[in-house]
Enzyme design. Structure first.
Site, short mmCIF file in Angstrom:
data_model
loop_
_atom_site.label_atom_id
_atom_site.label_comp_id
_atom_site.label_asym_id
_atom_site.label_seq_id
_atom_site.Cartn_x
_atom_site.Cartn_y
_atom_site.Cartn_z
N SER A 1 -21.91 4.85 -18.46
CA SER A 1 -22.31 3.60 -17.81
C SER A 1 -23.68 3.22 -18.32
O SER A 1 -24.47 4.08 -18.74
CB SER A 1 -22.34 3.77 -16.29
OG SER A 1 -22.96 2.65 -15.66
N TYR B 1 -25.81 8.18 -8.92
CA TYR B 1 -24.93 7.70 -9.99
C TYR B 1 -25.69 7.66 -11.31
O TYR B 1 -25.17 8.08 -12.36
CB TYR B 1 -24.39 6.33 -9.62
CG TYR B 1 -23.31 5.81 -10.53
CD1 TYR B 1 -22.01 6.30 -10.43
CD2 TYR B 1 -23.56 4.81 -11.46
CE1 TYR B 1 -20.99 5.81 -11.26
CE2 TYR B 1 -22.56 4.32 -12.29
CZ TYR B 1 -21.29 4.83 -12.18
OH TYR B 1 -20.29 4.35 -13.00
#
Length: 259
Positions: free
Chosen positions: A132, A145
């Site tokens: 990501s 995250y």
């Protein structure tokens, strides 16, 4: 290495979104695709539509993954499964941290541990890690995250060092916002979620990410495409903020009575 040199693939998180799109794309190249996810119904539909081999397995189930890795020599590995619990770290829950570490990082490490050595031994293979932009850039409210995706980014770099001298390629795919149902999984299945994250935006589709992966795989064996950031044209990372100091909260003057 061209697609013609690869025969088998393992795709995690394959029941929807990017994972399902990757399965569909690889099947068009006549790759034997083993699709892993927890959703039996969605996997069954995907298998009927694409001819992939469905396995209802949680990526944290090491014994089940090990059994599959022992039975099939995988030429392509796509680590796509992931979860998110958006929250500032100051309000982080123990359960949320454990979940993100277990699914987004620990599972990726163990799946690579089980599959990449065979690629090295056979001198053939391609690892695709779906990371990501959160692994490379900071934005508010998603600290755990960010941390686990940064771990996947470093693992992707390190795998190439550990496999040096063999024709094992590693590609890290770093998507920005993509039009998938992940937002409903994270924020709840409510129409307002789609309005907030998808409706009205010009976003890449899951199939666009799958095509980028196919591009990396189809490159000649002498070419390793190590890192790809794929974001909407109308999305940028970064931004400078400066805050004024805040006065500390006044200490409470009330005293609890002693027992």
């Amino acid at each position: 290495m061209p697609f013609s040199d690869y025969k088998t693939a393992l795709v995690t998180g394959a029941s929807s979104g990017i994972g399902a799109a990757v399965v569909e794309r690889l099947r068009r190249e006549d790759i034997e695709v083993h699709a892993i996810a927890r959703s039996a119904g969605a996997l069954k539909e995907l298998a009927e539509r694409t001819g992939c081999m469905a396995h209802v397995i949680d990526v944290t189930d090491r014994l089940a993954i090990a059994d599959l890795a022992n039975r099939v020599h995988f030429d392509i590995l796509v680590n796509n499964a992931g979860v998110d619990r958006p929250k500032k770290f100051l309000q982080a829950d123990e359960e949320d941290i454990d979940l993100l570490v277990d699914v987004n990082l620990r599972a990726v490490l163990h799946i690579c541990r089980l599959i990449v050595p065979g690629m090295v031994e056979r001198d053939r293979g391609h690892v695709i890690n779906i990371s990501s932009i959160a692994g490379n850039y900071n934005f508010g409210g998603n600290s755990t995250y960010h941390a686990v995706k940064a771990g996947v980014a470093m693992l992707s770099n390190q795998l190439r060092i550990d496999a040096f001298g063999k024709r094992v390629r590693v590609t890290e795919i770093c998507p920005g916002r993509v039009a998938t149902d992940i937002f409903n999984h994270v924020h709840g299945n409510d129409p307002s979620v789609r309005e907030r994250f998808i409706d009205g935006f010009e976003l890449p589709q899951a199939a666009d990410i799958a095509e980028a992966i196919a591009f990396a795989i189809s490159a000649p064996v002498a070419v390793n495409i190590g890192h790809m950031e794929i974001t909407p044209t109308l999305q940028v990372m970064g931004g400078l903020q400066t805050a004024k100091p805040q006065a500390p909260a006044e200490p409470s003057t009330s005293k609890e009575p002693r027992p």
